[in-house]
Design an enzyme around this catalytic site. Structure first.
Site, short mmCIF file in Angstrom:
data_model
loop_
_atom_site.label_atom_id
_atom_site.label_comp_id
_atom_site.label_asym_id
_atom_site.label_seq_id
_atom_site.Cartn_x
_atom_site.Cartn_y
_atom_site.Cartn_z
N TYR A 22 165.81 -35.28 -67.18
CA TYR A 22 165.17 -33.99 -67.41
C TYR A 22 164.94 -33.74 -68.90
O TYR A 22 165.09 -32.61 -69.38
CB TYR A 22 166.01 -32.86 -66.78
N TYR A 154 169.57 -29.27 -53.28
CA TYR A 154 169.10 -30.36 -54.13
C TYR A 154 169.25 -31.67 -53.35
O TYR A 154 170.33 -31.95 -52.82
CB TYR A 154 169.90 -30.45 -55.44
N ASP A 255 173.04 -34.36 -46.08
CA ASP A 255 173.03 -35.06 -47.35
C ASP A 255 174.41 -34.88 -47.97
O ASP A 255 174.71 -33.83 -48.55
CB ASP A 255 171.93 -34.48 -48.25
N LYS A 284 176.43 -41.48 -54.84
CA LYS A 284 177.32 -41.04 -55.91
C LYS A 284 178.69 -41.75 -55.91
O LYS A 284 178.79 -42.81 -56.49
CB LYS A 284 177.42 -39.53 -55.91
C1 LIG Z 1 172.57 -36.57 -56.75
C2 LIG Z 1 172.09 -36.17 -55.43
C3 LIG Z 1 170.97 -36.79 -54.83
C4 LIG Z 1 170.15 -37.82 -55.55
O1 LIG Z 1 170.85 -39.01 -55.80
P1 LIG Z 1 170.34 -39.99 -56.96
O2 LIG Z 1 171.27 -41.15 -56.87
O3 LIG Z 1 170.45 -39.23 -58.24
O4 LIG Z 1 168.94 -40.36 -56.63
C5 LIG Z 1 170.60 -36.37 -53.57
N1 LIG Z 1 171.28 -35.43 -52.91
C6 LIG Z 1 172.37 -34.83 -53.43
C7 LIG Z 1 173.11 -33.81 -52.64
C8 LIG Z 1 172.81 -35.17 -54.71
O5 LIG Z 1 173.86 -34.55 -55.25
#
Ligand SMILES: *Cc1c(COP(=O)(O)O)cnc(C)c1O
Length: 434
Positions: A22, A154, A255, A284
């Site tokens: 960003y 997000y 997610d 992550k």
């Molecule tokens: C960080 C994140 C993503 C994206 O993952 P990247 O490895 O940065 O592409 C998607 N969903 C959630 C909930 C996240 O915290």
């Protein structure tokens, strides 16, 4: 060996040539130059605010749960490197990917059964969306191609994930006409312990029912909305989503890229609700923060649906799919996590954060302090002054990365009580000065 570059030369080249997350080009604020990292400490190439070492309050964006340079993860990486760093996954397979997939199926809620190994969280969300859309196409319902989510989320920075990020925070204005247009419910009412709000639950049911004909899936971050605003909600809403999705023939995607692997106090946040999604994304902390890897899991029903289509394959296959090095480290990281009383450690950190962050609630300019699992958040009543807040934290010997009106921490699970107290002091200082 190439010529060594001085810290000054590195920062200068960085500013001229290298994009940061960003960030503008050229860079306007100098990043801190990290030389190495070990345990919970980042070692700087040159002192800043009198500190050449910082306690990491960020786990490198939720990922480094075991800290840095961990002997067990190092050994897994070295061992795998000696065998092979990578081979293509088309037509070939290997032990690290197979073992990891089996482990993920074992530890995630039943009946998640099949695993797609992708290279990043955003890609795993793309794959999740593709699975859902392809499922309905295969079943002869191509109109079911939209997604429903709640505001404040997000899901990553590629196109499909962006389309379900918070429409205000996610800059949907900028991408009008480009982003797929999805359906948004209000953000879930705040509070992990708050009793589910019946009017809000009714809104979720009504929206899912009304749009069922065109909805492929509902996608949400369960229990904690991370980069969209660090807010917590009742697991009860996940049960509402599960029931409404089942009633109306809509798939449910969780997610868990940020929440997976114990961060919220449950191994997966879905566990707080006792709900299983049809598709789940992990990333992550999957490799303990060592390498980039993500996974999309789905049920046998979703996979069977896709397999019944005119194109009976999941049409996705990244070059570095199933990367053996990342997979080997991921398996080692999961074993390491499960070999200890991780829930006790997360609880200990939760207690430390509750005590250590409580004083921040007294500061003028602080709207709310909230803690869940190994996540501590101080929300201000104004936009953070990033430079001032970062400086205040560094002065306390801690690395934090605030955003918007939020100063927060999600420390590595190995953070000792003294270092945790230091992190809390830094969050309070950043809240005071930011
Ligand atoms: C960080 C994140 C993503 C994206 O993952 P990247 O490895 O940065 O592409 C998607 N969903 C959630 C909930 C996240 O915290």
């Amino acid at each position: 060996m190439p010529e060594p570059l001085s810290p000054g030369e590195l920062l200068d080249l960085d500013r001229q040539h290298v994009w940061h997350p960003y960030g503008p080009m050229p860079g306007r604020t100098a990043p801190l130059l990290v030389e190495s990292a070990s345990g919970v400490r980042l070692r700087l190439a040159e002192p800043v605010e009198g500190r050449d070492e910082l306690v990491d309050g960020m786990s490198s964006w939720w990922s480094a749960v075991h800290g840095y340079n961990h002997p067990v993860l190092n050994e897994a990486a070295h061992g795998q490197l000696e065998r092979m760093s990578h081979v293509m996954f088309g037509g070939l397979t290997h032990e690290p990917a197979v073992r990891l997939a089996k482990r993920l199926v074992d530890i995630t809620p039943e009946p998640l059964e099949h695993v797609f190994l992708a290279d990043s969280g955003s890609v795993s969300v793309e794959v999740a969306v593709k699975m859902c859309l392809q499922y309905w196409r295969s079943l002869g319902k191509p109109r079911k191609q939209r997604l429903l989510t709640w505001r404040g989320g997000y899901h990553g920075d590629t196109w499909q994930p962006m389309s379900v990020c918070d429409p205000d925070g996610g800059m949907h204005e900028l991408w009008q006409g480009v982003l797929p247009r999805q359906i948004f419910a209000d953000a879930p009412p705040a509070g992990f312990d708050a009793a589910p709000d019946e009017a809000y639950a009714a809104q979720l049911r009504e929206l899912i029912g009304r749009h069922a004909e065109e909805l492929a899936a509902v996608i949400v971050e369960p229990v904690v909305q991370g980069a969209g605003g660090m807010s917590f909600h009742s697991p009860g809403y996940l049960r509402v989503l599960r029931e409404a999705c089942d009633a109306h023939g809509v798939l449910l995607v969780f997610d868990e890229i940020a929440t997976g692997f114990g961060r919220t106090g449950s191994l997966f946040a879905a566990g707080h609700a006792g709900v299983t999604p049809d598709v789940m994304c992990l990333g992550k902390a999957l490799t303990g923060g060592y390498l980039t890897l993500a996974a999309t899991l789905c049920t046998a029903d979703v996979a069977d649906g896709i397999s019944r289509g005119a194109l009976p394959v999941l049409a996705h296959g990244p070059t570095f799919m199933g990367n053996p090095l990342a997979a080997a480290v991921a398996e080692a990281s999961i074993e390491l996590l499960l070999s200890q009383d991780w829930a006790q450690e997360v609880k200990r950190i939760e207690t430390g954060l509750r005590e250590g962050l409580a004083p921040a609630a007294e500061h003028a300019g602080v709207r709310e302090v909230r803690v869940l699992g190994a996540i501590g958040v101080v929300q201000l009543d104004h936009e953070v002054d990033m430079a001032a807040a970062t400086r205040a934290a560094v002065r306390e010997g801690v690395w934090l990365r605030p955003f918007r009106d939020l100063i927060y921490t999600m420390p590595p699970y190995i953070t000792g009580d003294d270092d945790l107290a230091r992190i809390c002091a830094a969050v309070c200082a950043a809240a005071r000065e930011g």
